[in-house]
Design an enzyme around this catalytic site. Structure first.
Site, PDB file in Angstrom:
ATOM      1  N   SER A 147      67.454  41.813  53.025  1.00  0.00           N
ATOM      2  CA  SER A 147      68.172  40.982  52.058  1.00  0.00           C
ATOM      3  C   SER A 147      67.199  39.917  51.556  1.00  0.00           C
ATOM      4  O   SER A 147      66.147  39.686  52.171  1.00  0.00           O
ATOM      5  CB  SER A 147      69.359  40.298  52.754  1.00  0.00           C
ATOM      6  OG  SER A 147      69.854  39.214  51.996  1.00  0.00           O
ATOM      7  N   TYR A 160      73.968  35.760  59.172  1.00  0.00           N
ATOM      8  CA  TYR A 160      73.439  36.786  58.261  1.00  0.00           C
ATOM      9  C   TYR A 160      71.952  36.533  57.999  1.00  0.00           C
ATOM     10  O   TYR A 160      71.132  37.452  58.055  1.00  0.00           O
ATOM     11  CB  TYR A 160      74.239  36.742  56.957  1.00  0.00           C
ATOM     12  CG  TYR A 160      73.962  37.854  55.982  1.00  0.00           C
ATOM     13  CD1 TYR A 160      74.630  39.073  56.075  1.00  0.00           C
ATOM     14  CD2 TYR A 160      73.058  37.682  54.940  1.00  0.00           C
ATOM     15  CE1 TYR A 160      74.389  40.091  55.160  1.00  0.00           C
ATOM     16  CE2 TYR A 160      72.815  38.697  54.021  1.00  0.00           C
ATOM     17  CZ  TYR A 160      73.488  39.895  54.133  1.00  0.00           C
ATOM     18  OH  TYR A 160      73.256  40.899  53.224  1.00  0.00           O
TER      19      TYR A 160
HETATM   20  P1  NAD Z   1      79.723  46.854  51.529  1.00  0.00           P
HETATM   21  O1  NAD Z   1      80.635  45.889  52.182  1.00  0.00           O
HETATM   22  O2  NAD Z   1      80.127  47.486  50.249  1.00  0.00           O
HETATM   23  O3  NAD Z   1      79.324  48.015  52.528  1.00  0.00           O
HETATM   24  C1  NAD Z   1      79.073  47.762  53.877  1.00  0.00           C
HETATM   25  C2  NAD Z   1      78.942  49.077  54.599  1.00  0.00           C
HETATM   26  O4  NAD Z   1      78.710  48.818  55.987  1.00  0.00           O
HETATM   27  C3  NAD Z   1      80.190  49.940  54.498  1.00  0.00           C
HETATM   28  O5  NAD Z   1      79.807  51.253  54.202  1.00  0.00           O
HETATM   29  C4  NAD Z   1      80.789  49.906  55.915  1.00  0.00           C
HETATM   30  O6  NAD Z   1      81.361  51.148  56.297  1.00  0.00           O
HETATM   31  C5  NAD Z   1      79.569  49.614  56.761  1.00  0.00           C
HETATM   32  N1  NAD Z   1      79.936  48.906  57.985  1.00  0.00           N
HETATM   33  C6  NAD Z   1      80.277  47.609  58.114  1.00  0.00           C
HETATM   34  N2  NAD Z   1      80.599  47.336  59.388  1.00  0.00           N
HETATM   35  C7  NAD Z   1      80.438  48.490  60.075  1.00  0.00           C
HETATM   36  C8  NAD Z   1      80.633  48.862  61.417  1.00  0.00           C
HETATM   37  N3  NAD Z   1      81.073  47.992  62.344  1.00  0.00           N
HETATM   38  N4  NAD Z   1      80.398  50.137  61.772  1.00  0.00           N
HETATM   39  C9  NAD Z   1      79.985  51.045  60.864  1.00  0.00           C
HETATM   40  N5  NAD Z   1      79.787  50.749  59.565  1.00  0.00           N
HETATM   41  C10 NAD Z   1      80.019  49.497  59.185  1.00  0.00           C
HETATM   42  O7  NAD Z   1      78.376  46.023  51.346  1.00  0.00           O
HETATM   43  P2  NAD Z   1      76.962  46.391  50.710  1.00  0.00           P
HETATM   44  O8  NAD Z   1      76.623  45.313  49.784  1.00  0.00           O
HETATM   45  O9  NAD Z   1      76.944  47.787  50.227  1.00  0.00           O
HETATM   46  O10 NAD Z   1      76.033  46.221  51.993  1.00  0.00           O
HETATM   47  C11 NAD Z   1      75.149  47.223  52.435  1.00  0.00           C
HETATM   48  C12 NAD Z   1      73.935  46.558  53.055  1.00  0.00           C
HETATM   49  O11 NAD Z   1      73.223  45.860  52.030  1.00  0.00           O
HETATM   50  C13 NAD Z   1      74.253  45.528  54.122  1.00  0.00           C
HETATM   51  O12 NAD Z   1      73.305  45.594  55.173  1.00  0.00           O
HETATM   52  C14 NAD Z   1      74.097  44.209  53.367  1.00  0.00           C
HETATM   53  O13 NAD Z   1      73.778  43.147  54.227  1.00  0.00           O
HETATM   54  C15 NAD Z   1      72.948  44.551  52.464  1.00  0.00           C
HETATM   55  N6  NAD Z   1      72.763  43.698  51.304  1.00  0.00           N
HETATM   56  C16 NAD Z   1      73.725  43.602  50.351  1.00  0.00           C
HETATM   57  C17 NAD Z   1      73.493  42.785  49.248  1.00  0.00           C
HETATM   58  C18 NAD Z   1      74.476  42.622  48.131  1.00  0.00           C
HETATM   59  O14 NAD Z   1      74.268  41.775  47.258  1.00  0.00           O
HETATM   60  N7  NAD Z   1      75.551  43.374  48.090  1.00  0.00           N
HETATM   61  C19 NAD Z   1      72.300  42.062  49.139  1.00  0.00           C
HETATM   62  C20 NAD Z   1      71.358  42.197  50.142  1.00  0.00           C
HETATM   63  C21 NAD Z   1      71.596  43.024  51.212  1.00  0.00           C
END
Ligand code: NAD
Length: 255
Positions: A147, A160
Site C-alpha cells: 500500500s 494498517y
Molecule cells: P476489498 O475489501 O474489496 O477486498 C478485500 C479482500 O480480502 C476480499 O476479497 C476478502 O475476501 C479478502 N479478505 C478479507 N479478510 C479476509 C479473511 N479474514 N480471510 C480471507 N479473505 C479475506 O479491498 P481491496 O481494496 O480489494 O483490498 C485488496 C488488497 O489491496 C488489500 O490488501 C488492501 O490492503 C490493498 N490495498 C487496497 C487499496 C485501495 O485503495 N483499495 C490501496 C492499497 C492497498
C-alpha cells in the site's frame, strides 16, 4: 518466432490469489487468467462466481477456495487444495486485506490484532508455505499487495500502516534469501483505488476531494489498473526483479 511480449505470457502456470472474489484481488486474478494462468481464488465468503466466470471466459481453469485468513490454521489446507485441483503453484498473490479506522488513542486491541492477523501474519505464513514449494521446484513468483501506507503513516489507520510497512519488509527479507533459488518476491503498492476498502473515504466528501486533488493522474484507481504490474511480476519478464515494491498510484507518491 518468439517476441519480447512472450515474456509476459503465463500459459501453463498456476496462480493462487487470496481475496480474489472482489476488488483488487478479483482484477488481478482475471488479469493473470487472461495472460494464460489457471487460478485458485481464495476468499472468506467462498463465493467467487463472478471471478470464476471471467477466468472461464479467458479459457482458463478457476477454482474457488474458502478460507478465513484471520487464522493461519487454513494455510496448509488451501495450499493443499490448490495442488490437488490445479497441480502446482507458480504464482502466489497475497492480496486479502482489511482496514480498521479509529484515532490512535482509541484504537481497540481487537482491531489491531484483526488487521495484523490478516494483513501480515497470513501473508507471512503463505509466503513460507508456498515459498517452500517454489524453492523445491526451482521457480516461483510471489507478489504481496502492500500500500502507499508501506511508505506513509496514513490517518487513523495505525495497524494498517504497521502491517503494510511490515509486508514491504518481509518482501525484501524473503527476496534476499530466495532470489538465488529462482523465486522472485516482490510487492505492489496500489494508490487510492475504488473498492470496498476505500468506501468510507469516498463517502466523506471532504476526504474524497482532498485525496483526488493530490493524485496527479486526476482520478482514483480501479482494479484493472493493477493488471500490467501483476502480469509483469508474475511472468518471466520480471525474472531479474527481486524485493521491489512497485508503486501503482497515479503519481501520488511523486507529489
Ligand atoms: P476489498 O475489501 O474489496 O477486498 C478485500 C479482500 O480480502 C476480499 O476479497 C476478502 O475476501 C479478502 N479478505 C478479507 N479478510 C479476509 C479473511 N479474514 N480471510 C480471507 N479473505 C479475506 O479491498 P481491496 O481494496 O480489494 O483490498 C485488496 C488488497 O489491496 C488489500 O490488501 C488492501 O490492503 C490493498 N490495498 C487496497 C487499496 C485501495 O485503495 N483499495 C490501496 C492499497 C492497498
Amino acid at each position: 518466432m518468439s517476441s519480447a511480449l512472450d515474456l509476459f505470457r503465463l500459459d501453463g502456470r498456476v496462480a493462487l490469489v487470496t481475496g480474489g472474489d472482489k476488488g483488487l484481488g478479483q482484477g488481478i486474478a482475471i488479469a493473470l487468467a487472461q495472460a494464460g494462468a489457471d487460478v485458485a481464488v481464495v476468499s472468506r465468503s467462498g463465493n467467487a462466481t463472478a471471478t470464476l466466470e471471467s477466468i472461464a471466459a479467458a479459457g482458463r481453469r478457476g477454482v474457488a477456495l474458502t478460507a478465513d485468513l484471520s487464522s493461519i490454521a487454513s494455510i496448509d489446507r488451501i495450499v493443499g487444495e490448490t495442488l490437488v485441483q490445479l497441480g502446482r503453484i507458480d504464482i502466489l498473490v497475497n492480496n486479502a486485506g482489511i482496514i480498521r479506522r479509529a484515532p490512535a488513542v482509541d484504537y481497540e486491541w481487537n482491531d489491531w490484532r484483526a488487521v495484523i492477523d490478516v494483513n501480515l501474519d497470513a501473508v507471512w505464513a503463505l509466503c513460507q508455505a508456498v515459498g517452500r514449494l517454489m524453492i523445491a521446484q526451482g521457480r516461483g513468483k510471489i507478489i504481496n499487495i502492500a500500500s502507499l501506507l508501506a511508505f506513509q503513516g496514513g490517518i487513523r489507520v495505525p495497524a494498517y500502516a504497521a502491517a503494510k510497512h511490515a509486508v514491504a519488509g518481509v518482501t525484501k527479507a524473503l527476496a534476499n534469501e530466495w532470489a538465488h533459488l529462482g523465486v522472485n518476491v516482490n510487492a505492489i503498492a496500489p494508490g487510492y483505488m475504488v473498492t470496498d476498502n476505500t468506501q468510507a473515504l469516498r463517502d466523506d466528501p471532504e476526504r474524497s476531494r482532498q485525496i483526488l486533488e493530490r493524485i496527479p493522474a486526476g482520478r482514483w484507481g480501479v482494479p484493472g489498473d493493477l493488471a500490467g504490474a501483476a502480469i509483469f511480476l508474475a511472468s518471466s519478464a520480471s525474472d531479474y526483479v527481486h524485493g521491489h515494491v512497485l508503486v501503482v498510484d497515479g503519481g501520488w507518491l511523486a507529489r
